[in-house]
Design an enzyme around this catalytic site. Structure first.
Site, PDB file in Angstrom:
ATOM      1  N   CYS A  61       0.834  -1.195   0.000  1.00 51.24           N
ATOM      2  CA  CYS A  61       0.000   0.000   0.000  1.00 51.24           C
ATOM      3  C   CYS A  61       0.871   1.249   0.000  1.00 51.24           C
ATOM      4  O   CYS A  61       0.622   2.207  -0.745  1.00 51.24           O
ATOM      5  CB  CYS A  61      -0.947  -0.005   1.197  1.00 51.24           C
ATOM      6  SG  CYS A  61      -2.212   1.288   1.105  1.00 51.24           S
ATOM      7  N   GLU A 108      -4.589  -4.142  -4.175  1.00 46.87           N
ATOM      8  CA  GLU A 108      -4.435  -2.789  -4.705  1.00 46.87           C
ATOM      9  C   GLU A 108      -5.060  -2.696  -6.103  1.00 46.87           C
ATOM     10  O   GLU A 108      -5.794  -1.753  -6.400  1.00 46.87           O
ATOM     11  CB  GLU A 108      -2.957  -2.389  -4.754  1.00 46.87           C
ATOM     12  CG  GLU A 108      -2.347  -2.091  -3.394  1.00 46.87           C
ATOM     13  CD  GLU A 108      -2.936  -0.849  -2.758  1.00 46.87           C
ATOM     14  OE1 GLU A 108      -3.244   0.118  -3.481  1.00 46.87           O
ATOM     15  OE2 GLU A 108      -3.109  -0.836  -1.526  1.00 46.87           O
TER      16      GLU A 108
END
Length: 221
Positions: free
Chosen positions: A136, A206
């Site tokens: 992230c 993601e």
């Protein structure tokens, strides 16, 4: 000697290339991204960021030294303060208040990603937790860098790109990657494998997160 971060990036690079090619991000840079898609993304983030902050706080609890405790405690606080403020402004740009955003149920991917991070950070070792949260940090930094030169003709999208491509965020990520390399030096092969497995999973999340916004994902039933 090759840094461990290079091995981790090799595990994620194929996913990252698919992220860069996703129509959400190409639309962000050329300004063609429909506003309702970006609005959905912002609502997803409003649900995800509190879980991400809790995951960072769990990393702080498990951190092996005071400097690492301070790093992740500060990043957890920064996520609550700075990124929260950013997303409040983004919500306001769409005329959505925080209370209204909370009334929207968390979409499946946002809920799944946040839940996975919390599970990895609470139940795993510090190294496994680090593997779960690094994508992230790092993917947003790489995306921000890649899009910064192109920016966007849309001021709202350009502002988002500048936030993650900017020097302050890049420095934060560089510090986490330095820590990753230090931690990896003391790991066994099996421990490195579990770290990489967590990182690969969250890298996939993601991609899924942007794709969910692109599809304006909702619960099917």
């Amino acid at each position: 000697m090759r840094a461990f971060r290079d091995e981790l990036w090799r595990a994620m690079d194929g996913i990252y290339q698919q992220i860069l090619a996703h129509p959400f991000l190409t639309g962000l840079t050329d300004g063609s991204l429909p506003k309702e898609v970006f609005r959905h993304f912002v609502l997803q983030e409003a649900h995800f960021l509190p879980d991400y902050a809790r995951a960072l706080a769990a990393c702080a609890v498990k951190a092996p030294d005071p400097a690492s405790v301070q790093r992740f405690a500060a990043d957890a606080a920064r996520t609550v303060e700075v990124e929260h403020s950013l997303h409040v402004e983004l919500l306001n740009a769409f005329g959505i208040g925080e209370a209204e955003a909370r009334r929207h149920p968390a979409p499946p991917t946002a809920l799944g990603y946040g839940s996975y991070l919390l599970r990895a950070c609470h139940l795993g070792t510090f190294a496994e937790a680090l593997g779960a949260i690094v994508p992230c940090y790092w993917i947003y930094a790489r995306v921000g860098q890649a899009l910064l030169d192109r920016s966007s003709p849309d001021p709202l999208y350009a502002w988002w790109i500048e936030t993650y491509g900017g020097e302050e965020y890049q420095e934060t990520v560089a510090g986490v990657l330095d820590l990753l390399d230090e931690v990896a030096e003391g790991l066994t092969g099996d421990e490195c494998g579990r770290l990489l497995a967590n990182a690969t999973t969250t890298a996939r999340y993601e991609w899924m997160f942007w794709d969910a916004a692109w599809r304006r994902e909702d619960w099917p039933v």
